[in-house]
Design a protein around this motif. Structure first.
Motif, short mmCIF file in Angstrom:
data_model
loop_
_atom_site.label_atom_id
_atom_site.label_comp_id
_atom_site.label_asym_id
_atom_site.label_seq_id
_atom_site.Cartn_x
_atom_site.Cartn_y
_atom_site.Cartn_z
N GLY A 115 0.55 -1.09 -0.02
CA GLY A 115 0.19 -0.50 0.18
C GLY A 115 0.91 1.53 0.13
N ARG A 116 1.76 0.81 -0.01
CA ARG A 116 2.91 2.18 0.14
C ARG A 116 3.18 2.81 -1.53
NH1 ARG A 116 8.60 1.11 3.10
NH2 ARG A 116 6.92 0.39 5.21
N PRO A 117 2.92 5.01 -1.13
CA PRO A 117 3.25 4.76 -2.63
C PRO A 117 4.19 4.50 -3.35
CG PRO A 117 2.21 6.68 -1.17
CD PRO A 117 2.67 5.07 -0.12
N SER A 118 4.00 4.74 -4.72
CA SER A 118 5.78 4.57 -5.11
C SER A 118 5.10 5.64 -7.00
CB SER A 118 5.03 3.44 -6.11
OG SER A 118 6.00 3.39 -6.74
N THR A 119 6.86 5.51 -7.24
CA THR A 119 6.55 6.55 -8.61
C THR A 119 6.92 5.84 -9.83
OG1 THR A 119 8.83 6.29 -8.26
CG2 THR A 119 8.31 7.94 -7.07
N ALA A 153 4.93 3.40 -12.66
CA ALA A 153 2.64 3.32 -13.27
C ALA A 153 2.34 2.59 -12.42
CB ALA A 153 3.23 3.32 -14.52
N PRO A 154 0.79 2.51 -12.41
CA PRO A 154 0.24 1.14 -11.69
C PRO A 154 0.69 0.02 -12.65
CG PRO A 154 -1.25 3.21 -11.14
CD PRO A 154 0.16 3.72 -11.96
N LEU A 155 -0.09 0.38 -13.60
CA LEU A 155 -0.20 -1.31 -14.42
C LEU A 155 1.23 -1.68 -14.53
CD1 LEU A 155 -2.56 0.23 -17.47
CD2 LEU A 155 -2.79 -1.30 -15.23
N ARG A 156 2.59 -0.75 -15.38
CA ARG A 156 3.60 -1.61 -15.09
C ARG A 156 3.26 -2.31 -13.48
NH1 ARG A 156 9.92 1.48 -15.81
NH2 ARG A 156 11.06 0.02 -16.18
N ARG A 157 3.50 -1.93 -12.64
CA ARG A 157 3.47 -2.39 -11.66
C ARG A 157 2.77 -4.06 -11.41
NH1 ARG A 157 2.83 1.20 -6.26
NH2 ARG A 157 3.82 -0.74 -5.28
N ILE A 158 1.16 -3.63 -12.20
CA ILE A 158 1.16 -5.10 -11.94
C ILE A 158 1.63 -6.12 -13.09
CG2 ILE A 158 -1.85 -6.11 -12.25
CD1 ILE A 158 -2.58 -3.08 -11.56
N ARG A 159 1.82 -5.31 -13.66
CA ARG A 159 2.74 -6.00 -15.28
C ARG A 159 3.57 -7.27 -14.95
NH1 ARG A 159 6.20 -6.08 -19.13
NH2 ARG A 159 6.28 -3.33 -18.79
#
Length: 406
Positions: free
Chosen positions: A276-280, A282-288
């Motif tokens: 749940g920590r913020p990240s720089t 992109a969400p979809l890249r992390r999800i992939r």
């Protein structure tokens, strides 16, 4: 309602609902793989593994319908009454399950698991409750904690079954029923009554005209559905059949399965607090990338040796917890205008549909080799990760065109 109490209520409901869904996981494989025949594992002379697959799929079928309907119903009638009635309904389902096991009635057991799943489809309502009231980083963090509560349920359910089975096979279900009654009491005391929406006139109209699957009319949500279905087919292949792998390969009993599940879920709980920590990035890249790691863990279970398989079961929890923390928050931001209850319901419905599909396919493939269903799951999750990368480019292109048009 104050934010801490709001999050605590949603997390407790998530925990107790998932406990009930997870209870049978260490109980069913030894029961249906037992040499001694009974009315449950030899119903109508059918193969025990086929009966096992049906028993696995019927609860997700209820979850599928519940997830498709309860989220939109909560958009119309409010989160409080839907959460209250579904908690009490799930408690009744567990009571019927215990009765069915005493009678050794396979049809009644199947009916009870369906009713329980139908009522436990309230995960979308809990997610919508948090998505309604919170925004930004607070929403991401709260949804990550909610996922941690779901994972804690997957831990507590098998542990509860493993510890209390010594007192009888029905005891875990009676405990789950009592806990859900207490959860309903908490909802009644802590959540204020909400004003009903005037958009529709009856629950039947909501069920008919506003169910979650109507969101598939929108192209972006259709893409989300296809990707999420492929990913969760891989995840559910793992969830549903690693206990059977544990029975067949290392020869674990219900207690052994429970402790392995505890290790897996414990790691997922810990991972959820970091997810749940913020990240720089992109969400979809992390999800992939997390989807790729999940596919790799499932593949290692399927093709590896004993110790690699055991490690893969536990380490699977890290990327899966990150994926499930990031995706709902991103969907809330992107598609919340369609109704948070409906959008979260679509995510839950997709997971339930994947449970049904893989349980039915697995009931056939495991007659040949349990590893086949795991290999299929790894391939589907890997495809989902590949498709997310292309979808990210498509969404970026569409956003660029909209900016130019403006």
């Amino acid at each position: 309602m104050k934010t801490p109490l709001l999050i605590a209520t949603a997390c407790l409901l998530a925990l107790l609902s998932t406990v009930g869904a997870a209870l049978p996981y260490p109980i069913l494989p030894p029961l249906f793989a037992a040499d001694a025949s009974n009315s449950l594992n030899h119903f109508m002379g059918l193969p025990p593994k086929l009966l096992f697959g049906i028993a696995l799929s019927i609860n997700p079928l209820g979850l599928l319908l519940g997830s498709a309907l309860l989220g939109p119903l909560s958009d119309r009638f409010g989160r409080r009454p839907v959460l209250l009635s579904s908690a009490l309904g799930a408690a009744l389902g567990h009571a019927i399950t215990a009765w069915a096991l005493l009678l050794q009635s396979y049809p009644l057991f199947i009916l009870a698991r369906f009713v329980t799943g139908l009522m436990e489809g309230n995960a979308s309502v809990a997610r919508a409750l948090l998505a309604d009231r919170l925004t930004g980083d607070k929403r991401v963090k709260a949804l990550a904690w909610l996922n941690g509560a779901f994972y804690a349920g997957w831990l507590a359910g098998p542990l509860l079954a493993g510890v209390t089975l010594v007192w009888g096979i029905t005891v875990p279900f009676w405990i789950a029923a009592g806990a859900l009654v207490l959860a309903a009491a908490l909802v009644m005391m802590s959540m204020p009554t909400e004003a009903r929406s005037k958009a529709t006139t009856s629950w039947w109209q909501v069920a008919r005209d506003q169910h979650t699957l109507l969101l598939l009319r929108h192209p972006a949500l259709r893409s989300l559905f296809v990707i999420q279905l492929a990913y969760t087919c891989g995840v559910t292949a793992f969830y549903e059949f690693y206990p059977l792998w544990l029975v067949e390969v290392p020869g674990y009993d219900a207690q052994g399965i429970a402790w392995m599940t505890a290790a897996l879920c414990g790691l997922m709980i810990v991972s959820s607090f970091f997810a749940g920590r913020p990240s720089t990035i992109a969400p979809l890249r992390r999800i992939r990338w997390h989807a790729y790691f999940v596919a790799g863990a499932i593949a290692c279970l399927a093709i590896g040796n004993l110790w690699l398989g055991l490690a893969a079961i536990i380490l699977f929890g890290i990327p899966n917890s990150f994926y499930n923390a990031i995706l709902p928050s991103w969907c809330a931001e992107q598609f919340g205008h369609y109704g948070q209850g409906a959008v979260m319901g679509l995510i839950s419905t997709t997971f339930c549909l994947a449970n049904i599909i893989m349980a039915l396919i697995g009931s056939v493939l495991t007659l040949i080799d349990t590893r086949l269903i795991l290999l299929l799951g790894a391939a589907l999750s890997s495809w989902a990760a590949w498709r997310i990368g292309h979808w990210q480019k498509e969404l970026a292109l569409q956003a660029g065109k909209q900016l130019e048009a403006a």
